[in-house]
Write an enzyme that holds these catalytic residues in place. Structure first.
Site, mmCIF file in Angstrom:
data_model
loop_
_atom_site.group_PDB
_atom_site.id
_atom_site.type_symbol
_atom_site.label_atom_id
_atom_site.label_comp_id
_atom_site.label_asym_id
_atom_site.label_seq_id
_atom_site.Cartn_x
_atom_site.Cartn_y
_atom_site.Cartn_z
ATOM 1 N N TYR A 32 -1.192 8.404 -2.466
ATOM 2 C CA TYR A 32 -1.276 8.199 -3.752
ATOM 3 C C TYR A 32 -2.555 8.689 -4.437
ATOM 4 C CZ TYR A 32 2.522 4.528 -4.162
ATOM 5 O OH TYR A 32 3.422 3.944 -3.960
ATOM 6 N N GLY A 33 -3.325 8.938 -3.603
ATOM 7 C CA GLY A 33 -4.813 9.360 -3.865
ATOM 8 C C GLY A 33 -5.067 10.674 -4.879
ATOM 9 N N GLU B 150 -3.018 8.388 8.692
ATOM 10 C CA GLU B 150 -1.604 8.281 8.350
ATOM 11 C C GLU B 150 -1.077 8.834 9.860
ATOM 12 O OE1 GLU B 150 0.911 5.935 6.557
ATOM 13 O OE2 GLU B 150 -1.038 6.193 5.767
ATOM 14 N N ASP C 64 0.675 -1.160 0.071
ATOM 15 C CA ASP C 64 0.069 -0.082 0.173
ATOM 16 C C ASP C 64 0.833 1.323 -0.075
ATOM 17 O OD1 ASP C 64 -2.326 1.526 0.216
ATOM 18 O OD2 ASP C 64 -2.093 1.745 2.530
ATOM 19 N N SER C 65 0.221 2.521 -0.001
ATOM 20 C CA SER C 65 1.098 3.617 0.213
ATOM 21 C C SER C 65 1.670 3.923 1.747
ATOM 22 C CB SER C 65 0.190 4.785 -0.457
ATOM 23 O OG SER C 65 -0.871 4.994 0.390
ATOM 24 N N CYS D 181 -11.079 2.461 0.145
ATOM 25 C CA CYS D 181 -9.730 2.868 0.449
ATOM 26 C C CYS D 181 -9.371 1.997 1.731
ATOM 27 C CB CYS D 181 -9.540 4.191 0.638
ATOM 28 S SG CYS D 181 -7.968 4.782 1.251
ATOM 29 N N THR D 182 -8.115 1.252 1.633
ATOM 30 C CA THR D 182 -7.989 0.471 2.618
ATOM 31 C C THR D 182 -7.554 1.092 3.854
ATOM 32 O OG1 THR D 182 -5.498 0.452 1.801
ATOM 33 C CG2 THR D 182 -6.945 -1.376 1.208
ATOM 34 N N HIS D 183 -7.489 2.390 3.918
ATOM 35 C CA HIS D 183 -7.262 3.254 5.082
ATOM 36 C C HIS D 183 -8.512 3.443 5.969
ATOM 37 C CE1 HIS D 183 -3.224 4.534 3.550
ATOM 38 N NE2 HIS D 183 -3.134 4.957 4.477
ATOM 39 N N CYS E 222 -4.264 -1.726 -1.795
ATOM 40 C CA CYS E 222 -4.610 -0.184 -1.966
ATOM 41 C C CYS E 222 -5.598 -0.147 -3.041
ATOM 42 C CB CYS E 222 -3.394 0.378 -2.484
ATOM 43 S SG CYS E 222 -3.403 1.932 -2.775
ATOM 44 N N ASN E 223 -6.735 0.490 -2.880
ATOM 45 C CA ASN E 223 -7.771 0.617 -3.845
ATOM 46 C C ASN E 223 -7.211 1.633 -5.158
ATOM 47 O OD1 ASN E 223 -10.735 -0.323 -2.911
ATOM 48 N ND2 ASN E 223 -9.292 0.112 -1.347
HETATM 49 N N1 DGL Z 1 -4.851 3.038 0.807
HETATM 50 C C1 DGL Z 1 -4.806 3.590 -0.236
HETATM 51 C C2 DGL Z 1 -6.138 3.071 -1.092
HETATM 52 O O1 DGL Z 1 -6.910 2.270 -0.793
HETATM 53 C C3 DGL Z 1 -4.523 4.985 -0.711
HETATM 54 C C4 DGL Z 1 -4.032 6.118 -0.021
HETATM 55 C C5 DGL Z 1 -3.455 7.197 -0.373
HETATM 56 O O2 DGL Z 1 -3.961 8.067 -0.866
HETATM 57 O O3 DGL Z 1 -2.279 6.957 -0.702
HETATM 58 O O4 DGL Z 1 -6.352 3.714 -1.898
#
Ligand code: DGL
Length: 270
Positions: free
Chosen positions: A45-46, A155, A13-14, A187-189, A76-77
């Site tokens: 990453y988003g 985060e 993931d990021s 989003c996995t967060h 990570c989505n």
């Molecule tokens: N956890 C990541 C996801 O599922 C993205 C988080 C990010 O923006 O880096 O999309």
């Protein structure tokens, strides 16, 4: 003797979000060896263009291959939306993403056929969820919402502040107004925000994340390939980040029990 099954499962993931997927993987596959990579130097990453996210995803997959992983989980989505289909063609090992498993669950649990999806800009703008949901059930009405600021809170380890609560109320208001009975945490967060999301939706909306389904799929793929590790001992876990290992350890250990050591590798910023 080291066997093919002893090779690790790669999860990435990021940042800390993929730990929500790790949690489910560890529960179903305690005997497996895992390598987790969080690209914290290049997080988030988003907000990045899909091409960039795809490039990063491929770089990380190459890193995973250098660790000789037997299967890769894109936890990570944003990366799944940008690179899942291409990576399945590109990689010689099985690759599991997080979008299809979440869709499968949402389609199963919705009663009124109104499904909401929340995610990063990269994920929502890719249209990947709409596409998958339409394939699964064309009658489902889909409402989407970009929740750009959620990942920064997670985060930082903030899953409780008033500021976060107000933010969540704002993001979810249009979806609640649309009458969604099911909300995909795209989003996995976001599973780490289940508390606030449950409160804001007053427990009236089913919150769906893909972690458990991803773990079940991983189990099934490894079983079918004869690659399940056959031992009663607990596997090794290695956590690697591209940024500050101390920061990742501080936050990550709050979300994943047993996370006690994090390595850092130099990684070019893009
Ligand atoms: N956890 C990541 C996801 O599922 C993205 C988080 C990010 O923006 O880096 O999309």
């Amino acid at each position: 003797m080291v066997t093919q099954a002893d090779r690790p499962i790669g999860v990435f993931d990021s940042g800390v979000g993929g730990l929500t997927v790790m949690r489910s993987l560890e529960e179903l596959l305690p005997q497996e060896n895992f390598i987790y990579f969080g690209d914290t130097a290049r997080f988030p990453y988003g907000p990045r263009p899909v091409e960039k996210v795809r490039e990063f995803a491929f770089q990380i997959m190459d890193l995973m291959v250098s660790f000789d992983v037997k299967l890769a989980v894109i936890a990570c989505n944003s990366m799944t939306a940008a690179a899942y289909f291409d990576s399945r063609k590109r990689m010689k090992i099985p690759v599991i993403g997080v979008i299809e498993p979440a869709v499968r669950t949402a389609v199963r649990v919705t009663h009124n056929h109104k499904v909401g999806v929340i995610g990063t800009k990269a994920t929502i703008e890719s249209g990947a969820y709409e596409q998958e949901i339409k394939i699964a059930n064309s009658k489902i009405e889909i409402s989407t919402q970009i929740c750009s600021k959620f990942v920064e809170h997670v985060e930082r380890g903030d899953t409780f502040s008033d500021e976060l609560f107000t933010l969540a109320e704002g993001y979810l208001e249009p979806l609640i107004r649309q009458g969604v009975d099911t909300l995909i945490l795209g989003c996995t967060h976001y599973p780490l925000l289940r508390g606030v999301l449950h409160s804001v939706t007053k427990g009236q909306v089913e919150l769906v994340s893909s972690a458990e389904e991803v773990a079940k799929d991983t189990y099934a793929v490894l079983h079918d390939l004869g690659l399940l590790r056959q031992t009663m001992s607990i596997g090794n876990r290695r956590f690697i980040v591209s940024g500050d290992s101390g920061q990742f350890l501080d936050v990550g250990s709050r979300f994943l029990a047993g996370l006690s050591e994090v390595e850092s590798i130099p990684w070019e910023d893009g």
